[in-house]
Write a protein that holds these residues in place. Structure first.
Motif, PDB file in Angstrom:
ATOM      1  N   ALA A   9       0.843  -1.204   0.000  1.00 39.27           N
ATOM      2  CA  ALA A   9       0.000   0.000   0.000  1.00 39.27           C
ATOM      3  C   ALA A   9       0.876   1.251   0.000  1.00 39.27           C
ATOM      4  N   ARG A  41       3.119   1.869  -3.263  1.00 35.48           N
ATOM      5  CA  ARG A  41       2.333   2.359  -4.402  1.00 35.48           C
ATOM      6  C   ARG A  41       1.871   3.791  -4.152  1.00 35.48           C
ATOM      7  N   PHE A  93       4.811   6.087  -4.895  1.00 38.33           N
ATOM      8  CA  PHE A  93       5.038   6.171  -6.341  1.00 38.33           C
ATOM      9  C   PHE A  93       3.988   7.083  -6.997  1.00 38.33           C
ATOM     10  N   SER A 153      -7.250   1.529  -6.625  1.00 37.13           N
ATOM     11  CA  SER A 153      -6.929   0.547  -5.592  1.00 37.13           C
ATOM     12  C   SER A 153      -5.804   1.005  -4.671  1.00 37.13           C
ATOM     13  N   GLY A 196       0.674   2.698 -17.495  1.00 38.01           N
ATOM     14  CA  GLY A 196      -0.278   1.592 -17.360  1.00 38.01           C
ATOM     15  C   GLY A 196       0.411   0.276 -17.673  1.00 38.01           C
ATOM     16  N   PRO A 197      -0.307  -0.845 -17.489  1.00 42.25           N
ATOM     17  CA  PRO A 197       0.313  -2.166 -17.644  1.00 42.25           C
ATOM     18  C   PRO A 197       0.826  -2.445 -19.050  1.00 42.25           C
ATOM     19  N   PHE A 200      14.522   2.941 -12.665  1.00 43.50           N
ATOM     20  CA  PHE A 200      13.216   2.445 -13.107  1.00 43.50           C
ATOM     21  C   PHE A 200      13.070   0.958 -12.821  1.00 43.50           C
ATOM     22  N   LEU A 208      12.853   0.335  -9.059  1.00 43.86           N
ATOM     23  CA  LEU A 208      11.596   0.766  -8.430  1.00 43.86           C
ATOM     24  C   LEU A 208      10.424  -0.110  -8.860  1.00 43.86           C
ATOM     25  N   LEU A 209      10.369  -0.449 -10.151  1.00 45.17           N
ATOM     26  CA  LEU A 209       9.289  -1.323 -10.624  1.00 45.17           C
ATOM     27  C   LEU A 209       9.381  -2.672  -9.913  1.00 45.17           C
ATOM     28  N   GLY A 218       8.665  -2.406  -6.074  1.00 41.64           N
ATOM     29  CA  GLY A 218       7.227  -2.270  -5.800  1.00 41.64           C
ATOM     30  C   GLY A 218       6.509  -3.583  -6.079  1.00 41.64           C
ATOM     31  N   GLY A 241       3.613  -6.513  -4.421  1.00 42.02           N
ATOM     32  CA  GLY A 241       2.261  -6.071  -4.751  1.00 42.02           C
ATOM     33  C   GLY A 241       1.330  -7.186  -5.189  1.00 42.02           C
ATOM     34  N   HIS A 288      -4.962  -6.938  -9.686  1.00 40.55           N
ATOM     35  CA  HIS A 288      -6.298  -7.395 -10.067  1.00 40.55           C
ATOM     36  C   HIS A 288      -6.267  -7.992 -11.486  1.00 40.55           C
ATOM     37  N   MET A 311      14.737   4.684  -3.965  1.00 38.96           N
ATOM     38  CA  MET A 311      13.592   5.268  -3.255  1.00 38.96           C
ATOM     39  C   MET A 311      13.892   6.713  -2.834  1.00 38.96           C
TER      40      MET A 311
HETATM   41  C1  HEM Z   1       5.824   1.466 -15.419  1.00 40.47           C
HETATM   42  C2  HEM Z   1       5.625   1.467 -14.154  1.00 40.47           C
HETATM   43  C3  HEM Z   1       4.479   0.826 -13.440  1.00 40.47           C
HETATM   44  C4  HEM Z   1       3.279   0.344 -13.899  1.00 40.47           C
HETATM   45  C5  HEM Z   1       2.781   0.324 -15.325  1.00 40.47           C
HETATM   46  C6  HEM Z   1       2.550  -0.156 -12.766  1.00 40.47           C
HETATM   47  C7  HEM Z   1       1.284  -0.707 -12.831  1.00 40.47           C
HETATM   48  C8  HEM Z   1       0.626  -1.285 -11.774  1.00 40.47           C
HETATM   49  C9  HEM Z   1      -0.670  -1.889 -11.848  1.00 40.47           C
HETATM   50  C10 HEM Z   1      -1.548  -1.959 -13.086  1.00 40.47           C
HETATM   51  C11 HEM Z   1      -0.957  -2.383 -10.626  1.00 40.47           C
HETATM   52  C12 HEM Z   1      -2.209  -3.144 -10.218  1.00 40.47           C
HETATM   53  C13 HEM Z   1      -3.168  -2.338  -9.405  1.00 40.47           C
HETATM   54  C14 HEM Z   1      -4.336  -3.187  -8.988  1.00 40.47           C
HETATM   55  O1  HEM Z   1      -4.434  -4.353  -9.341  1.00 40.47           O
HETATM   56  O2  HEM Z   1      -5.196  -2.673  -8.277  1.00 40.47           O
HETATM   57  C15 HEM Z   1       0.166  -2.104  -9.779  1.00 40.47           C
HETATM   58  C16 HEM Z   1       0.266  -2.459  -8.454  1.00 40.47           C
HETATM   59  C17 HEM Z   1       1.299  -2.081  -7.640  1.00 40.47           C
HETATM   60  N1  HEM Z   1       2.359  -1.266  -7.965  1.00 40.47           N
HETATM   61 FE1  HEM Z   1       2.865  -0.687  -9.800  1.00 40.47          FE
HETATM   62  N2  HEM Z   1       3.310   0.003 -11.649  1.00 40.47           N
HETATM   63  C18 HEM Z   1       4.482   0.602 -12.004  1.00 40.47           C
HETATM   64  C19 HEM Z   1       5.521   0.980 -11.181  1.00 40.47           C
HETATM   65  C20 HEM Z   1       5.486   0.855  -9.812  1.00 40.47           C
HETATM   66  C21 HEM Z   1       6.467   1.427  -8.916  1.00 40.47           C
HETATM   67  C22 HEM Z   1       7.667   2.277  -9.359  1.00 40.47           C
HETATM   68  C23 HEM Z   1       6.097   1.081  -7.665  1.00 40.47           C
HETATM   69  C24 HEM Z   1       6.725   1.433  -6.338  1.00 40.47           C
HETATM   70  C25 HEM Z   1       7.961   1.764  -6.129  1.00 40.47           C
HETATM   71  C26 HEM Z   1       4.895   0.274  -7.783  1.00 40.47           C
HETATM   72  C27 HEM Z   1       4.255  -0.326  -6.742  1.00 40.47           C
HETATM   73  C28 HEM Z   1       3.130  -1.101  -6.860  1.00 40.47           C
HETATM   74  C29 HEM Z   1       2.592  -1.862  -5.761  1.00 40.47           C
HETATM   75  C30 HEM Z   1       3.185  -1.988  -4.378  1.00 40.47           C
HETATM   76  C31 HEM Z   1       1.428  -2.482  -6.260  1.00 40.47           C
HETATM   77  C32 HEM Z   1       0.479  -3.392  -5.495  1.00 40.47           C
HETATM   78  C33 HEM Z   1      -0.469  -2.586  -4.691  1.00 40.47           C
HETATM   79  C34 HEM Z   1      -1.212  -3.434  -3.693  1.00 40.47           C
HETATM   80  O3  HEM Z   1      -0.964  -4.638  -3.587  1.00 40.47           O
HETATM   81  O4  HEM Z   1      -2.047  -2.839  -3.005  1.00 40.47           O
HETATM   82  N3  HEM Z   1       4.552   0.179  -9.092  1.00 40.47           N
HETATM   83  N4  HEM Z   1       1.114  -1.412 -10.493  1.00 40.47           N
END
Ligand code: HEM
Ligand SMILES: *[C@@H]1O[C@H](CO)[C@@H](O)[C@H](O)[C@H]1NC(C)=O
Ligand SMILES: *[C@@H]1O[C@H](CO)[C@@H](O)[C@H](O)[C@H]1NC(C)=O
Ligand SMILES: CC(=O)N[C@H]1CO[C@H](CO)[C@@H](O)[C@@H]1O
Length: 330
Positions: free
Chosen positions: A65, A68, A71, A99, A166-167, A188, A191-192, A195, A199, A202, A304
């Motif tokens: 939580a 994200r 970010f 979310s 986006g994805p 990049f 961090l991706l 995270g 995570g 959905h 970070m």
């Molecule tokens: C190109 C970059 C990124 C894209 C396209 C992306 C896309 C996404 C998407 C589509 C989700 C799903 C959300 C859902 O299912 O509700 C997600 C979840 C997440 N993202 Fe990314 N993200 C990116 C980069 C990052 C970065 C840089 C971080 C943190 C440093 C991060 C941390 C997270 C976390 C922790 C989740 C899970 C959230 C949860 O479980 O509550 N993301 N991301």
């Protein structure tokens, strides 16, 4: 001769000092330990540590939580806590934020700090400190956060929609998006992966890859077949609102480690972009190194810290909000 050299070197020193003052002002006054001695006898970072720890012990997903949240805050208008503002068309109402969680944890930290030292600790700094605590509790290395950010007063859903990737964003576009925030290609990837190593995702964000990749009527051929059948069980063609771990390395999905890179090297990336960073020429060598060395553990913290510098407000810019959910009434 000697005298004029001394004069010119003290001139140079004076110019250097003047220049440093100027640089200091233009790049802001963030530093490690900004709140030392600023909150009576209270240790601001310790107070946040204790609150995050209590929440984390109840729910290990707290780390996802907060990562994200940071970010999404930092990528839209900089790390100014604009994501926390309530309102009918603020950032948090935008699709990509649907979310995002962690708002009440930030409120709890803010409430505790306001009771001890009102108007001192910014919401933007609380996000950075709390996220660092959760990363540490989830197995990541401790890193020192810079503080001294001020809170923004503007928050627009339209800006969240246009600034967050986006994805299916192509890797080169994501790399550019990060570069425009002073983050390197390695940042990049760090961090991706940092995270998405904790995570949950959905089904709707990757359903196309399971059944109809780019309108081919088939699954994404780069996906590992055993991962494909497992994801199809959790995510049928229609009607599922379930989540799956973004890190498909068994036993690693709640830990801040390099499991994500190992998973995507085996074709187990869940989001399209997650899988693509393992093959794109811009990123694949970095992924291979992070999957097989200690570099992720050693470098994630500094990535970070760099994320936490994006577009910050400092000094007399912005404000320190009384409530993280609303701009101060003047
Ligand atoms: C190109 C970059 C990124 C894209 C396209 C992306 C896309 C996404 C998407 C589509 C989700 C799903 C959300 C859902 O299912 O509700 C997600 C979840 C997440 N993202 Fe990314 N993200 C990116 C980069 C990052 C970065 C840089 C971080 C943190 C440093 C991060 C941390 C997270 C976390 C922790 C989740 C899970 C959230 C949860 O479980 O509550 N993301 N991301
Ligand atoms: C797919 O995943 C399975 C199970 O983890 C693994 O044994 C296999 O080597 C992977 N396949 C490829 C092509 O990486
Ligand atoms: C990137 O760095 C430059 C120079 O330090 C700074 O002026 C600029 O504001 C930074 N950009 C962001 C988005 O933080
Ligand atoms: C907290 C919040 O306002 N979430 C919203 C995020 O965006 C989605 C889609 O626009 C809304 O349905 C949520 O209510």
């Amino acid at each position: 001769m000697a005298r004029s050299r001394a004069t010119s070197s003290s001139m140079a020193l004076a110019i250097a000092l003047l220049f440093m003052t100027f640089v200091d002002q233009s790049y802001g006054q963030m530093k490690v330990g900004f709140y030392n001695g600023k909150c009576g006898n209270s240790d601001v970072e310790q107070i946040i540590f204790d609150i995050v720890k209590t929440t984390f012990q109840r729910d290990r997903k707290t780390v996802a939580a907060l990562l994200r949240l940071q970010f999404h805050d930092c990528f839209v208008r900089g790390c100014d806590a604009s994501i926390l503002l309530d309102g009918s068309s603020t950032e948090k109402t935008a699709g990509p934020n649907g979310s995002v969680r962690g708002y009440t944890l930030i409120d709890t930290c803010k409430g505790s700090l306001e009771r001890r030292c009102p108007g001192v600790v910014s919401c933007a700094d609380i996000i950075a400190i709390a996220t660092r605590v959760s990363v540490f509790l989830a197995g990541g290395k401790w890193y020192n956060v810079e503080t001294g950010r001020r809170d923004g007063t503007i928050s627009r859903a339209s800006e969240a929609n246009s600034n967050l990737p986006g994805p299916t964003t192509p890797v080169n576009v994501a790399v550019q998006l990060f570069a425009s925030r002073n983050l390197t290609t390695e940042d990049f990837v760090l961090l991706l992966g940092g995270g998405h190593t904790v995570g949950f995702l959905h089904c709707s964000f990757f359903l196309d890859r399971l059944y109809n990749f780019r309108n081919t009527g088939r699954a994404d051929p780069t996906m590992n077949l055993s991962t494909l059948s497992s994801l199809r069980r959790t995510c049928p063609r229609t009607g599922s609102n379930s989540v799956v771990a973004a890190d498909q390395t068994t036993g690693s999905s709640l830990t801040v480690d390099n499991g994500f890179y190992k998973a995507i090297k085996g074709g187990k990336g869940v989001l399209q972009i997650d899988q693509q960073i393992s093959s794109d020429p811009l990123t694949r060598n970095i992924v291979t190194r992070l999957a097989s060395t200690n570099d992720f553990a050693n470098k994630f913290g500094s990535a970070m810290v760099k994320l936490g510098r994006v577009g910050v407000l400092t000094g007399k810019q912005g404000q320190v909000r009384k409530s993280c959910r609303a701009v101060n009434s003047s």
